[in-house]
Design an enzyme around this catalytic site. Structure first.
Site, short mmCIF file in Angstrom:
data_model
loop_
_atom_site.label_atom_id
_atom_site.label_comp_id
_atom_site.label_asym_id
_atom_site.label_seq_id
_atom_site.Cartn_x
_atom_site.Cartn_y
_atom_site.Cartn_z
N GLY A 232 0.82 -1.21 0.00
CA GLY A 232 0.00 0.00 0.00
C GLY A 232 0.85 1.25 0.00
O GLY A 232 2.07 1.19 0.19
N PRO A 233 0.22 2.40 -0.23
CA PRO A 233 0.96 3.67 -0.22
C PRO A 233 1.58 3.94 1.14
O PRO A 233 1.19 3.35 2.16
CB PRO A 233 -0.13 4.70 -0.55
CG PRO A 233 -1.25 3.92 -1.15
CD PRO A 233 -1.20 2.57 -0.52
N THR A 239 2.70 -1.18 9.01
CA THR A 239 3.47 -1.63 10.17
C THR A 239 2.58 -1.73 11.40
O THR A 239 2.69 -2.68 12.19
CB THR A 239 4.63 -0.65 10.43
OG1 THR A 239 5.43 -0.53 9.26
CG2 THR A 239 5.49 -1.15 11.58
N GLU A 454 -4.32 34.92 -10.28
CA GLU A 454 -5.08 33.99 -9.43
C GLU A 454 -6.59 34.19 -9.59
O GLU A 454 -7.36 33.23 -9.48
CB GLU A 454 -4.68 34.18 -7.96
CG GLU A 454 -3.20 33.98 -7.67
CD GLU A 454 -2.68 32.64 -8.14
OE1 GLU A 454 -3.48 31.69 -8.24
OE2 GLU A 454 -1.47 32.53 -8.41
N ASP A 530 1.75 25.95 -14.17
CA ASP A 530 0.46 25.67 -14.79
C ASP A 530 0.65 25.00 -16.15
O ASP A 530 -0.07 24.05 -16.49
CB ASP A 530 -0.33 26.96 -14.97
CG ASP A 530 -0.59 27.66 -13.64
OD1 ASP A 530 -0.65 26.96 -12.62
OD2 ASP A 530 -0.73 28.90 -13.64
#
Length: 674
Positions: A232-233, A239, A454, A530
Site C-alpha cells: 500500500g501507499p 506496520t 489567481e 500551470d
C-alpha cells in the site's frame, strides 16, 4: 493552481541503584600512577643543583657543623672496599635568604673517596641521623632503568589485546540477526488501534485464529498462509497492522527492517537471515515482520553485476528459509512494502507470500475513524466536527491525518488556546497541503499581476461544472515557492477521472496566464507550473488513457523495471509519424482549452476585475466570496482574513527602497573607487 515567483528536556530520574565496581578501570589507573611514581622516584635530580666536593672538604664541613644530613653509599664500581659515595645537604645560611623572604632551596653536594672506619665513626658522632645505603647491583640498576619502559609496554600490550578481543567479538556478531523481539512489558497494539482498513483487518484475522488454535485448521486439512505481504501507499498503517496482529495473537513478534540485512561484508546478509529464522523457531509459534522488504527482495538479475551480488545471496537465503526442504512450521512471515512491483517473482509465489493484502488510502468513513483514534490524544473543542474534517481531507493517509491534528495542536498552543477548534484544523490543513504563509516583500505591480493571475484561475474553476474538484480559497499571499495560489479541494474521494474533468483542469490551468494578459497586455513566467501541469495531463490523455483521435492505444514509454539492463536499449515502441501525431494531439487539446478559458474570462470580465480588486484589498478570499462576486457583484459574507494595513504596506515599500539603494550603492562604490 499557483503562480510561480520570479530549554533542554530534563532527563528521567534513575533509581539509586549501586553501580558495579569496575576492577579493570582501577587497575589501569594504578598502573598509570605507578609509572608516574617510578619516573619521579628513580629519576636523579638535575646535575646543575648538585655541588661536587672533595671528601676532605666534606669532612671539614662536618667538623664545622655545616652539614644537615648525609648519606653514605659503598662504591662497588671502584673495586675497593673503602671507596664510598657521600651525598648530603648543607645547613641553610640565614644571610642567603632572598629579599622577598622566601626560603632558598637547600644546597646539595656529592663526593666520592676513601673513608676509614674512624672517619665513619666521626661522621656518626657529628650526625647521628647518618643514612647508610647498600650499593645497587648491576641487575638492580638495569631494572630501575627499564622499569618505566616495562610498565608502559605492558599497558600498550594490554590495550592492544583488548582491542583485538573486541574486534573478534564484533566480527562474530556480524552474522547475528538484528531482529528485535517485542517484549511483553511493552504496550502492544490491537485492532482497536487500527482504523480505516477494515478489509485488510479481515484478511489477517485468520492468522490470529490459527496462532490461537492451530488444531482447528489442521484437523480439516487446511494450511495457513506461510507469508502475508502488506502492500500500500506510505502512511496507510501497514506496520501498525502487523503489530496489531501480534498483539491480538499474543505470540512473540520479531521485527526487522530490510536494510538491516545489507552490510559491507559478503555473506553477512544470508547469515543474518538464517540466524533470524533460527531465533523464531525457538519461540514458535511466532510472527516475523520484515519492514520495507523491497530492500532485499528486488528482482534478481536486475543489475549490471554478476550473480554474486550480496543482495541476491540474501534473497536466496530468504527464499530457502521461507519454503525450503526444512520448512518453518509455526512461523508466519509478515512483510510490508510500497514497491511490490519490483519484488522477485519467486518471493511472491504461493508457499512463500501466499496472501497479498492491499492497505489502501482510507475513504471518508475510514478517515473519520482514524481521526477519532488520534483525537483521543489531543484536546478538541466541542464544536469540532470530525466528519466534516474527514470530508475535506480526501486522499489523506492515516499518517497525514495524525500529522494534521498535531499541527493543529501546535497552532492552538502557539495562540495560548486551551483546546483545538475548527479554525486551527483548517489552518493546519492549508499549511500541510499548500505550504506555510510567508510575507514576502512585493511591490504594487507584482501584487496586481498576481491578483489578476489567481483571479483568472478562481473565476474559471468556479464557473466550470466540476463536482470532483471545488474551489477552496484564492490568495496572493506567498505560500511555499508560489507568489499566490488558487487552492482546490476534492468534493469527494477521487476514484477515477472522466475526460470532461481532465479537460476542465487544463482549462483552469490556462486561465492564470490569460488573466495576466487581459489586464496588463503581457504575461510573465509565473504560469510555468500551470503549463507543466496542463501538458502532463494532455500527454496522459493521448498516450495512456486513449482520450484523443489516436484512439484507445497505449503509447507511453515502458516504465516497468527501468533499472534492468535489458531495458537500456528498448525503443519507445512507435514510429516517428505516430510521435508527430502525439505531439499534434497534445498541442490541439491545450490550444482548445486556452481559447475556451479566454472566452470564459472575456464573458465575465467584470467579475474577473472585481475578484482581483478584492484580492488586492483582502489578500485572501474563500470560495463563497468568489461565488458572491460572480452572482451579486459584491461580497456579502464577512472576510475573516486581516490584510496588511496601508501603514504596514508603506513601511514595506520604504524597506524595499532602502534595500535597493543599499544594493545600488554597494555595486557602484567599487567602480568609483577604481
Amino acid at each position: 493552481m499557483s503562480r510561480a515567483p520570479d530549554k533542554k528536556p530534563s532527563k528521567p530520574d534513575r533509581p539509586n541503584t549501586p553501580e558495579r565496581f569496575n576492577v579493570k578501570l582501577l587497575l589501569i589507573w594504578l598502573a598509570i600512577v605507578a609509572v608516574i611514581g617510578a619516573l619521579l622516584t628513580f629519576s636523579p635530580p638535575p646535575k646543575s643543583h648538585i655541588q661536587s666536593k672533595e671528601i676532605g672538604q666534606v669532612m671539614r664541613d662536618i667538623d664545622a657543623g655545616k652539614v644537615s644530613r648525609i648519606t653514605i653509599i659503598p662504591d662497588t664500581a671502584s673495586g675497593s672496599d673503602r671507596m664510598y659515595i657521600v651525598r648530603g645537604e648543607l645547613l641553610d645560611d640565614p644571610k642567603s635568604a632572598a629579599a622577598d623572604g622566601k626560603k632558598p632551596e637547600p644546597i646539595r653536594f656529592e663526593s666520592s673517596g676513601v673513608l676509614s672506619d674512624a672517619a665513619i665513626d666521626k661522621i656518626q658522632q657529628k650526625l647521628p641521623d647518618t643514612a647508610f645505603r647498600r650499593a645497587n647491583t648491576n641487575f638492580e640498576l638495569i631494572l630501575l632503568q627499564l622499569l618505566p619502559t616495562i610498565i608502559i609496554g605492558g599497558l600498550v600490550i594490554f590495550f592492544i589485546y583488548r582491542l583485538m578481543k573486541s574486534a573478534n567479538k564484533n566480527a562474530l556478531s556480524f552474522a547475528k540477526s538484528r531482529a528485535k523481539l517485542l517484549g511483553k512489558d511493552k504496550e502492544r497494539a490491537t485492532f482497536n488501534d487500527v482504523a480505516g482498513c477494515d478489509e485488510a483487518k479481515e484478511d489477517v484475522r485468520e492468522i490470529i485464529e490459527y496462532l490461537r488454535d492451530p488444531k482447528k485448521f489442521q484437523e480439516i486439512g487446511g494450511r495457513i498462509p506461510k507469508g502475508v505481504l502488506l502492500v500500500g501507499p506510505p502512511g496507510t498503517g501497514k506496520t501498525l497492522l502487523a503489530r496489531a496482529v501480534a498483539g491480538e495473537a499474543e505470540v512473540p513478534f520479531f521485527s526487522i527492517s530490510g536494510s538491516d540485512f545489507v552490510e559491507m561484508f559478503v555473506g553477512v546478509g544470508a547469515a543474518r537471515v538464517r540466524d533470524m529464522f533460527e531465533q523464531a523457531r525457538k519461540s514458535a509459534p511466532a510472527i516475523l515482520f520484515i519492514d520495507e522488504i523491497d530492500a532485499v527482495g528486488r528482482q534478481r538479475g536486475a543489475g549490471l553485476g554478476g550473480g554474486h551480488d550480496e543482495r541476491e545471496q540474501t534473497l536466496n537465503s530468504l527464499l530457502v528459509e521461507m519454503d525450503g526442504i526444512e520448512g518453518h512450521e509455526g512461523i508466519i512471515v509478515v512483510a510490508a512494502t510500497n514497491r511490490a512491483d519490483v519484488l522477485d517473482a519467486a518471493l511472491l509465489r504461493p508457499g512463500r507470500f501466499d496472501r497479498h493484502v492491499y492497505v489502501d488510502l482510507p475513504d471518508i468513513h475510514g478517515r473519520e475513524e482514524i481521526l477519532q483514534v488520534h483525537a483521543k490524544k489531543v484536546k478538541l473543542a466541542p464544536s469540532v466536527d470530525l466528519k466534516h474534517i474527514a470530508r475535506v481531507t480526501s486522499g489523506c493517509s492515516g499518517a497525514q491525518l495524525a500529522n494534521l491534528l498535531n499541527e493543529a495542536a501546535l497552532l492552538a498552543a502557539r495562540q495560548n488556546k486551551k483546546a483545538i477548534d475548527t479554525v486551527d484544523i483548517e489552518q493546519a490543513n492549508d499549511k500541510i497541503s499548500f505550504g506555510a504563509e510567508r510575507r514576502r516583500l512585493m511591490d504594487d505591480e507584482d501584487r496586481r499581476t498576481t491578483a489578476f493571475h489567481e483571479a483568472g484561475h478562481a473565476i474559471v474553476q468556479a464557473l466550470l461544472d466540476d463536482a470532483q474538484l471545488k474551489l477552496h480559497k484564492v490568495t496572493i499571499i506567498p505560500r511555499g515557492r508560489a507568489l499566490g495560489m488558487a487552492m482546490f479541494k476534492p468534493g469527494k474521494d477521487i476514484l477515477g477521472q472522466t475526460r470532461k474533468q481532465l479537460i476542465n483542469r487544463i482549462c483552469t490551468a490556462m486561465a492564470g496566464r490569460i488573466g495576466e494578459e487581459v489586464i496588463t497586455g503581457d504575461f510573465s513566467n509565473g504560469a510555468a507550473s500551470d503549463i507543466k501541469q496542463a501538458t502532463a495531463i494532455a500527454r496522459h490523455m493521448v498516450c495512456d488513457w486513449g482520450m484523443s483521435s489516436l484512439g484507445p492505444v497505449a503509447l507511453g514509454e515502458s516504465q516497468e523495471h527501468i533499472f534492468l539492463a535489458r531495458e537500456i536499449s528498448r525503443s519507445q515502441g512507435y514510429s516517428e509519424e505516430t510521435a508527430r501525431r502525439v505531439d499534434s494531439e497534445i498541442h490541439r487539446i491545450i490550444d482548445e482549452q486556452y481559447k475556451r478559458a479566454a472566452e470564459i474570462l472575456s464573458a465575465n470580465a467584470s467579475a474577473h476585475r472585481k475578484v482581483a480588486e478584492a484580492l488586492l484589498e483582502y489578500e485572501t478570499l474563500d470560495a463563497v466570496h468568489v461565488h458572491e462576486l460572480l452572482q451579486f457583484g459584491e461580497i456579502r459574507t464577512p472576510v475573516e482574513y486581516r490584510p496588511l494595513t496601508k501603514r504596514e504596506r508603506d513601511e514595506d515599500k520604504l524597506a524595499a527602497t532602502a534595500t535597493e539603494v543599499t544594493a545600488e550603492s554597494a555595486s557602484i562604490a567599487p567602480a568609483s573607487a577604481s
